[in-house]
Design a protein around this motif. Structure first.
Motif, PDB file in Angstrom:
ATOM      1  N   ILE A  85      -8.269 -11.023  -9.417  1.00 57.74           N
ATOM      2  CA  ILE A  85      -7.566 -11.117  -8.130  1.00 57.74           C
ATOM      3  C   ILE A  85      -6.988  -9.781  -7.678  1.00 57.74           C
ATOM      4  N   ASP A  86      -7.276  -8.695  -8.414  1.00 57.62           N
ATOM      5  CA  ASP A  86      -6.832  -7.388  -7.900  1.00 57.62           C
ATOM      6  C   ASP A  86      -7.960  -6.699  -7.123  1.00 57.62           C
TER       7      ASP A  86
ATOM      8  N   GLU B  89      -5.939   1.621   2.580  1.00 58.93           N
ATOM      9  CA  GLU B  89      -5.246   1.456   3.865  1.00 58.93           C
ATOM     10  C   GLU B  89      -4.535   0.112   3.930  1.00 58.93           C
TER      11      GLU B  89
ATOM     12  N   VAL C 158       0.860  -1.177   0.000  1.00 57.26           N
ATOM     13  CA  VAL C 158       0.000   0.000   0.000  1.00 57.26           C
ATOM     14  C   VAL C 158       0.903   1.235   0.000  1.00 57.26           C
TER      15      VAL C 158
ATOM     16  N   ARG D  77      -9.508   6.457   0.099  1.00 53.02           N
ATOM     17  CA  ARG D  77      -8.126   6.102   0.427  1.00 53.02           C
ATOM     18  C   ARG D  77      -7.981   4.583   0.412  1.00 53.02           C
TER      19      ARG D  77
ATOM     20  N   LYS E  88     -15.756   0.141   3.781  1.00 52.95           N
ATOM     21  CA  LYS E  88     -14.435  -0.461   3.617  1.00 52.95           C
ATOM     22  C   LYS E  88     -14.601  -1.853   3.040  1.00 52.95           C
ATOM     23  N   ARG E  89     -13.679  -2.209   2.140  1.00 53.32           N
ATOM     24  CA  ARG E  89     -13.699  -3.557   1.566  1.00 53.32           C
ATOM     25  C   ARG E  89     -12.274  -3.974   1.242  1.00 53.32           C
ATOM     26  N   PRO E  90     -11.978  -5.273   1.379  1.00 51.09           N
ATOM     27  CA  PRO E  90     -10.626  -5.734   1.083  1.00 51.09           C
ATOM     28  C   PRO E  90     -10.394  -5.877  -0.419  1.00 51.09           C
ATOM     29  N   ILE E  91      -9.185  -5.563  -0.862  1.00 53.91           N
ATOM     30  CA  ILE E  91      -8.765  -5.809  -2.243  1.00 53.91           C
ATOM     31  C   ILE E  91      -7.429  -6.548  -2.193  1.00 53.91           C
ATOM     32  N   TYR E  92      -6.982  -7.077  -3.334  1.00 49.00           N
ATOM     33  CA  TYR E  92      -5.720  -7.818  -3.386  1.00 49.00           C
ATOM     34  C   TYR E  92      -5.646  -8.865  -2.271  1.00 49.00           C
ATOM     35  N   ALA E  93      -6.635  -9.733  -2.211  1.00 49.02           N
ATOM     36  CA  ALA E  93      -6.654 -10.831  -1.233  1.00 49.02           C
ATOM     37  C   ALA E  93      -6.506 -10.312   0.198  1.00 49.02           C
ATOM     38  N   GLY E  94      -7.051  -9.141   0.461  1.00 49.41           N
ATOM     39  CA  GLY E  94      -7.009  -8.623   1.820  1.00 49.41           C
ATOM     40  C   GLY E  94      -5.696  -7.946   2.186  1.00 49.41           C
ATOM     41  N   ASN E  95      -4.795  -7.778   1.206  1.00 49.62           N
ATOM     42  CA  ASN E  95      -3.524  -7.119   1.486  1.00 49.62           C
ATOM     43  C   ASN E  95      -3.643  -5.603   1.463  1.00 49.62           C
ATOM     44  N   ALA E  96      -4.813  -5.092   1.085  1.00 49.34           N
ATOM     45  CA  ALA E  96      -5.088  -3.660   1.162  1.00 49.34           C
ATOM     46  C   ALA E  96      -6.580  -3.513   1.419  1.00 49.34           C
ATOM     47  N   ILE E  97      -6.934  -2.413   2.061  1.00 49.63           N
ATOM     48  CA  ILE E  97      -8.336  -2.135   2.353  1.00 49.63           C
ATOM     49  C   ILE E  97      -8.707  -0.839   1.636  1.00 49.63           C
ATOM     50  N   GLU E  98      -9.766  -0.923   0.823  1.00 51.10           N
ATOM     51  CA  GLU E  98     -10.199   0.221   0.032  1.00 51.10           C
ATOM     52  C   GLU E  98     -11.359   0.903   0.773  1.00 51.10           C
ATOM     53  N   VAL E  99     -11.286   2.236   0.892  1.00 50.41           N
ATOM     54  CA  VAL E  99     -12.400   2.980   1.475  1.00 50.41           C
ATOM     55  C   VAL E  99     -13.099   3.671   0.308  1.00 50.41           C
ATOM     56  N   VAL E 100     -14.342   3.249   0.001  1.00 54.43           N
ATOM     57  CA  VAL E 100     -15.021   3.763  -1.186  1.00 54.43           C
ATOM     58  C   VAL E 100     -16.327   4.451  -0.824  1.00 54.43           C
TER      59      VAL E 100
ATOM     60  N   THR F 260     -16.005   6.585  -5.575  1.00 58.36           N
ATOM     61  CA  THR F 260     -14.828   7.392  -5.305  1.00 58.36           C
ATOM     62  C   THR F 260     -13.981   6.640  -4.288  1.00 58.36           C
TER      63      THR F 260
ATOM     64  N   PRO G 184      -4.056  -3.280   5.851  1.00 62.91           N
ATOM     65  CA  PRO G 184      -4.920  -4.013   6.779  1.00 62.91           C
ATOM     66  C   PRO G 184      -4.324  -3.976   8.184  1.00 62.91           C
TER      67      PRO G 184
ATOM     68  N   ASP H  46     -10.974  -8.035  -6.606  1.00 63.02           N
ATOM     69  CA  ASP H  46     -11.788  -9.065  -5.944  1.00 63.02           C
ATOM     70  C   ASP H  46     -13.289  -8.744  -5.978  1.00 63.02           C
TER      71      ASP H  46
END
Lengths: 249, 310
Positions: free
Chosen positions: A120-121, A221, A19, A219, B124-136, A216, A223, A123
């Motif tokens: 897989i990007d 984050e 990230v 951000r 919030k939702r996980p992306i990249y197999a949970g390796n990042a969290i997206e706030v949308v 939109t 995990p 998901d």
């Protein structure tokens, strides 16, 4: 029957992504990129159906940057007949991709669209279902087996408690799950041949479609990391910790 | 405006995922209706009506809805959508199948696998197999969401005060038909809602050894059995046992990983478990980085020892 296979260029599944520290996204600079693994399964399925005489032509299509040509060439090397690249930079949401694919499927007169169940990007697990909705076609998601029966296809789906068989009327959209097949490796002669197969480029504007995102991204984050644990020396110690410290058994 | 929850059920009973999705829905707003689409589904509707915080239960019954086939079910939800500003479902195989179809018919971009409600339009939702969290944040007038049920506590079972209202199924062309379900039969708890999960990896070496080592410990603990992708690929466990990015996402109180190295795709499916135990002969395996308690050693020795000591 012509089969359309949409494929997405994504970060390779072995890459551990990072990230960005400013929260603007993930850092993919210099990361190895590949075809989405589920889309590879979809390509393999379509090629096998052509080899079995169930399909006449396999057309692959990708929505993405110019480099997405590489994954289209991979699909051509696996046995697809020709490729279409819809050039779009930046984030294109599944709803926009589905609208683009709708136009392509209609223009091509496809009898079936097979694509991966999720990329897989992001998901998301949306594009196939959305495409089926826009086309007004039947859908069979999470497929582990496809058997053709004339104007229908019998599809075995992976569901939460096991498997489910449904019969869809063609044309239909099928999304591929992990166990549909094991994709082949393209041979060197086929990789060479793929370079000469037709690949045309279009833009969303050519299709008259806006692709502005609806979501939109405020951000991205990291995990929440788990606190590091301990190693215990014996089964007795482990069970004691689980009983007294963690109170889970 | 109100929220419509497309419930996960099998006509006879309501799955716990629905109660968890209700927990998420009530964080968005207080007016939540639950849709039970099915056939002979009164029992599931009554169970939904008994959940605390439900305004009404909408019961739509028809043969094509019995197995919640995507086309008639999506048509039904679209027909009901005008009264709602949020439509959500637990991210089960049924919710993941139907909701994107609904979203496209309503020209809405769906937000998948929501793990946290930040605001009624921000998630919030996980992306990249949970390796990042997206706030949308959604700019659509209507929001369509699937809820990762492991991230939300279930709504309590209340006193059954919500009325059950019958609604008409939508007219939809019969594009597909149900064949049969081939469901795994097991006396063990459901993997995605079990309190304890015992999972095995490729190190088990064969289906027979997987069953001989993993099952007795699971049975002693009243646990569900899970597996890594490698173990499923090798045929040691059924497909629906797979835990990970593309399998099931679980968050039990206790997750015991036996002979699982801990690929990021597997971690994506279990790292929100409350307590993680790792048993692996390789002390450097990545699974130990997420484990609360680890034992370095031979699973064929340690797992049976645990079973005998319980």
């Amino acid at each position: 029957m012509k089969i359309l296979v949409p494929v997405k260029r994504v970060v390779d599944h072995n890459v551990k992504i990072r990230v960005k520290t400013d929260g603007s996204g993930v850092d993919l600079a210099n990361a190895k990129m590949s075809m989405n693994p589920f889309d590879e399964i979809a390509v393999e399925q379509a090629v096998r159906m052509k080899e079995a005489g169930e399909a006449t032509e396999v057309v692959v299509v990708s929505v993405g940057p110019a480099q997405a040509q590489e994954v289209l060439r991979t699909a051509l090397a696996m046995g697809a007949d020709r490729a279409i690249l819809i050039l779009a930079d930046g984030r294109v949401e599944p709803l926009s991709v589905a609208k683009i694919l709708q136009r392509v499927a209609q223009a091509e007169g496809a009898g079936m669209v097979i694509l991966g169940k999720q990329a897989i990007d992001d998901d998301c697990n949306q594009t196939g279902q959305m495409l089926a909705a826009l086309l007004g076609w039947s859908q069979a998601t999470f497929a582990s087996k496809i058997e053709m029966e004339g104007a229908h296809a019998l599809v075995t789906r992976e569901i939460d408690g096991g498997l489910q068989q449904i019969r869809v009327t063609l044309p239909a959209v099928v999304t591929a799950d992990l166990r549909l097949n094991e994709p082949r490796y393209a041979s060197l002669p086929n990789i060479m041949k793929a370079k000469k197969k037709p690949l045309v480029q279009q833009t969303p504007e050519d299709l008259g479609l806006p692709i502005a995102p609806r979501l939109t991204v405020l951000r991205v984050e990291e995990p929440v990391a788990r606190a590091s644990g301990i190693k215990v020396g014996s089964v007795a110690e482990l069970l004691d910790k689980l009983k007294t410290e963690a109170a889970v058994i | 405006m109100a929220i419509l929850l497309f419930a996960d059920h099998d006509n006879a009973s309501l799955s716990e995922h629905s109660a968890r999705a209700l927990g998420a829905a009530l964080q968005i707003g207080p007016e939540v209706d639950i849709l039970i689409a099915g056939q002979g589904a009164c029992a599931a509707a009554d169970a939904a009506a008994a959940l605390a915080g439900v305004r009404r239960v909408l019961l739509a019954e028809a043969d094509p809805l019995a197995e919640r086939m995507a086309e008639p079910t999506a048509a039904l939800i679209v027909q009901l959508a005008v009264d709602y500003d949020t439509i959500l479902a637990p991210a089960t195989s049924s919710g993941k199948n139907v909701l994107p179809r609904v979203a496209a018919l309503l020209d809405v971009m769906q937000i998948s696998e929501v793990t946290q409600i930040v605001a009624p339009d921000t998630f919030k939702r996980p992306i990249y197999a949970g390796n990042a969290i997206e706030v949308v944040q959604s700019t659509d007038a209507l929001r369509v969401l699937t809820i990762r049920s492991a991230s939300f506590a279930p709504a309590a079972t209340g006193d059954g005060a919500a009325p059950v209202v019958a609604v008409d199924p939508a007219a939809a062309p019969a594009l597909s038909s149900f064949g049969q379900n081939l469901l795994s039969v097991s006396d063990r708890p459901d993997l995605s809602s079990a309190r304890i999960v015992v999972s095995g990896g490729r190190a088990l070496g064969s289906k027979q050894r997987f069953e001989a080592v993993i099952n007795p410990l699971a049975d002693k603990l009243g646990a569900a059995v899970g597996a890594s992708r490698a173990a499923v690929d090798a045929g040691y466990a059924a497909n629906d046992h797979q835990v990970g990015q593309t399998g099931k996402v679980v968050a039990p109180d206790l997750y015991i990983a036996c002979g699982i190295s801990g690929a990021i795709q597997h971690l994506a499916g279990m790292k929100d478990s409350r307590i993680i135990v790792a048993i692996n002969s390789d002390g450097e395996a990545p699974i130990f980085q997420v484990a609360d308690y680890g034992i370095v050693g031979d699973i064929f020795d340690i797992v049976p020892q645990m079973e005998r000591a319980l």
